[in-house]
Design an enzyme around this catalytic site. Structure first.
Site, mmCIF file in Angstrom:
data_model
loop_
_atom_site.group_PDB
_atom_site.id
_atom_site.type_symbol
_atom_site.label_atom_id
_atom_site.label_comp_id
_atom_site.label_asym_id
_atom_site.label_seq_id
_atom_site.Cartn_x
_atom_site.Cartn_y
_atom_site.Cartn_z
ATOM 1 N N HIS A 146 -10.719 -5.068 2.980
ATOM 2 C CA HIS A 146 -9.963 -4.570 1.827
ATOM 3 C C HIS A 146 -9.122 -5.694 1.220
ATOM 4 C CE1 HIS A 146 -10.848 -0.505 3.386
ATOM 5 N NE2 HIS A 146 -10.607 -0.096 2.154
ATOM 6 N N LYS A 150 -3.367 -4.117 1.062
ATOM 7 C CA LYS A 150 -3.484 -2.871 1.848
ATOM 8 C C LYS A 150 -2.518 -2.892 3.014
ATOM 9 C CE LYS A 150 -6.750 0.312 3.969
ATOM 10 N NZ LYS A 150 -6.048 1.464 3.385
HETATM 11 N N1 LIG Z 1 -8.662 8.230 -0.051
HETATM 12 C C1 LIG Z 1 -9.135 7.237 -0.804
HETATM 13 O O1 LIG Z 1 -10.251 7.309 -1.378
HETATM 14 C C2 LIG Z 1 -8.275 6.016 -0.993
HETATM 15 C C3 LIG Z 1 -8.705 4.957 -1.800
HETATM 16 C C4 LIG Z 1 -7.850 3.872 -1.982
HETATM 17 C C5 LIG Z 1 -6.608 3.870 -1.378
HETATM 18 N N2 LIG Z 1 -6.235 4.905 -0.580
HETATM 19 C C6 LIG Z 1 -4.919 4.986 0.035
HETATM 20 O O2 LIG Z 1 -4.003 5.388 -0.976
HETATM 21 C C7 LIG Z 1 -2.714 4.863 -0.678
HETATM 22 C C8 LIG Z 1 -2.207 4.076 -1.869
HETATM 23 O O3 LIG Z 1 -3.060 2.958 -2.089
HETATM 24 P P1 LIG Z 1 -2.791 1.930 -3.291
HETATM 25 O O4 LIG Z 1 -3.774 0.840 -3.136
HETATM 26 O O5 LIG Z 1 -2.711 2.676 -4.576
HETATM 27 O O6 LIG Z 1 -1.330 1.413 -2.875
HETATM 28 P P2 LIG Z 1 -0.197 0.818 -3.829
HETATM 29 O O7 LIG Z 1 -0.817 0.027 -4.931
HETATM 30 O O8 LIG Z 1 0.777 0.155 -2.916
HETATM 31 O O9 LIG Z 1 0.444 2.120 -4.505
HETATM 32 C C9 LIG Z 1 1.321 2.997 -3.839
HETATM 33 C C10 LIG Z 1 2.392 3.369 -4.823
HETATM 34 O O10 LIG Z 1 3.244 4.340 -4.201
HETATM 35 C C11 LIG Z 1 4.574 3.962 -4.484
HETATM 36 N N3 LIG Z 1 5.517 4.537 -3.547
HETATM 37 C C12 LIG Z 1 5.963 4.044 -2.354
HETATM 38 N N4 LIG Z 1 6.859 4.881 -1.814
HETATM 39 C C13 LIG Z 1 6.986 5.923 -2.679
HETATM 40 C C14 LIG Z 1 7.773 7.088 -2.709
HETATM 41 N N5 LIG Z 1 8.628 7.383 -1.728
HETATM 42 N N6 LIG Z 1 7.655 7.923 -3.756
HETATM 43 C C15 LIG Z 1 6.806 7.647 -4.782
HETATM 44 N N7 LIG Z 1 6.052 6.531 -4.825
HETATM 45 C C16 LIG Z 1 6.130 5.696 -3.781
HETATM 46 C C17 LIG Z 1 4.548 2.456 -4.425
HETATM 47 O O11 LIG Z 1 5.705 1.910 -5.047
HETATM 48 P P3 LIG Z 1 6.290 0.509 -4.480
HETATM 49 O O12 LIG Z 1 5.183 -0.475 -4.636
HETATM 50 O O13 LIG Z 1 7.473 0.286 -5.364
HETATM 51 O O14 LIG Z 1 6.628 0.757 -3.035
HETATM 52 C C18 LIG Z 1 3.272 2.163 -5.189
HETATM 53 O O15 LIG Z 1 3.484 2.134 -6.590
HETATM 54 C C19 LIG Z 1 -2.886 4.019 0.598
HETATM 55 O O16 LIG Z 1 -2.546 4.804 1.717
HETATM 56 C C20 LIG Z 1 -4.376 3.699 0.596
HETATM 57 O O17 LIG Z 1 -4.891 3.443 1.887
HETATM 58 C C21 LIG Z 1 -7.044 5.970 -0.383
#
Ligand SMILES: NC(=O)c1ccc[n+]([C@@H]2O[C@H](COP(=O)([O-])OP(=O)(O)OC[C@H]3O[C@@H](n4cnc5c(N)ncnc54)[C@H](OP(=O)(O)O)[C@@H]3O)[C@@H](O)[C@H]2O)c1
Length: 254
Positions: A146, A150
């Site tokens: 990834h 991540k």
């Molecule tokens: N199921 C699937 O198909 C799939 C696919 C891709 C990713 N994922 C998962 O989805 C999650 C997010 O991935 P991503 O790549 O989008 O991560 P990311 O780019 O880090 O996005 C997460 C967002 O959530 C915010 N956040 C953190 N704490 C929060 C809170 N208390 N309240 C509201 N927002 C908050 C973060 O803000 P800050 O940066 O300011 O902390 C960031 O903007 C991960 O767990 C990843 O493994 C799942």
């Protein structure tokens, strides 16, 4: 047309969900939530997490899609349960207690939690199961790759693949995370390898080797839109379901 709330709206996946929803006629995103200091994402207003419960009451979305971090996801799950709003969550990396909190919400509302919303991963899981059953005694190694942002490792999808292997084998096995120094392979163990680099969307490879041959099964996501589209399909489907616990396979099978 159903109306969505998106938590983690300013993150990689939240943005992909908002962008994908904008190109569809069956959904609209009413609001986003993010910890980051952002006013809007592609025209969708984004609020701080403290406003979430009030927004559920005032906007009455048909479902919420969550891609955040486990700590936040469990709070959003509790708020959705209190407000009676179905929840699709793709957040990964929960510990057992956090997982139980999300599961508890499913007593009040429909909850769909998936470690991967790509349709190809559902096909891969079925193929892995068939290959493991067809090749008893073969050594198995799982490798996932990834992007460098991540947080959790191994990926939620890799853990789902490991559960699939366990079900297919019908017995527990030792998972060996990377190898270093003198560490010969033990019979039955499954090696798990994690790579983090660049902006790779997500790759999962399962190798089964034995009998002077090797079989390699690989899934590669080319764009986050594949996860976003699956999560939106899940939200559309979930908005019509009774309270309970659902998986992405339920959406595909329907
Ligand atoms: N199921 C699937 O198909 C799939 C696919 C891709 C990713 N994922 C998962 O989805 C999650 C997010 O991935 P991503 O790549 O989008 O991560 P990311 O780019 O880090 O996005 C997460 C967002 O959530 C915010 N956040 C953190 N704490 C929060 C809170 N208390 N309240 C509201 N927002 C908050 C973060 O803000 P800050 O940066 O300011 O902390 C960031 O903007 C991960 O767990 C990843 O493994 C799942």
């Amino acid at each position: 047309m159903i109306r969505l709330g998106v938590t983690g709206a300013a993150g990689r996946m939240g943005e992909a969900v908002i962008e994908t929803a904008a190109g569809r006629e069956d959904v609209e995103v009413a609001f986003g939530i993010d910890a980051a200091d952002v006013e809007d994402v592609q025209g969708v207003p984004v609020y701080k997490p403290a406003a979430f419960a009030d927004l559920l009451d005032s906007h009455e979305p048909d479902a919420v899609i969550d891609f955040t971090v486990p700590d936040a996801a469990i709070e959003f799950a509790t708020d959705c349960a209190d407000a009676g709003v179905p929840l699709v969550t793709g957040t990964t990396g929960h510990d057992d207690l956090q997982f139980e909190t999300v599961a508890a919400a499913s007593e009040q509302i429909p909850v769909l939690k998936a470690t991967n919303f790509a349709r190809g991963i559902q096909a891969l899981l079925r193929t892995v199961s068939a290959a493991v059953e067809a090749l008893p005694g073969y050594d198995i190694e799982v490798t996932e790759t990834h992007h460098n942002g991540k947080r959790d490792a191994p990926s939620g999808t890799a853990n789902t693949i490991l559960e699939e292997i366990e079900d297919a084998r019908g017995e527990d096995f030792e998972e060996v995370y990377g190898r270093e120094g003198l560490q010969p392979r033990e019979a039955g163990e499954v090696g798990v390898h994690v790579r983090r680099a660049g902006d790779i969307r997500g790759e999962h490879e399962i190798m089964l080797a034995g009998n002077d041959e090797a079989v390699t099964l690989t899934h590669r996501a080319e764009d986050r839109g594949v996860f976003a589209a699956g999560a939106i399909d899940a939200a559309v489907w979930l908005s019509d379901q009774d309270p309970g616990w659902y998986e992405f396979a339920d959406v595909i099978d329907s």
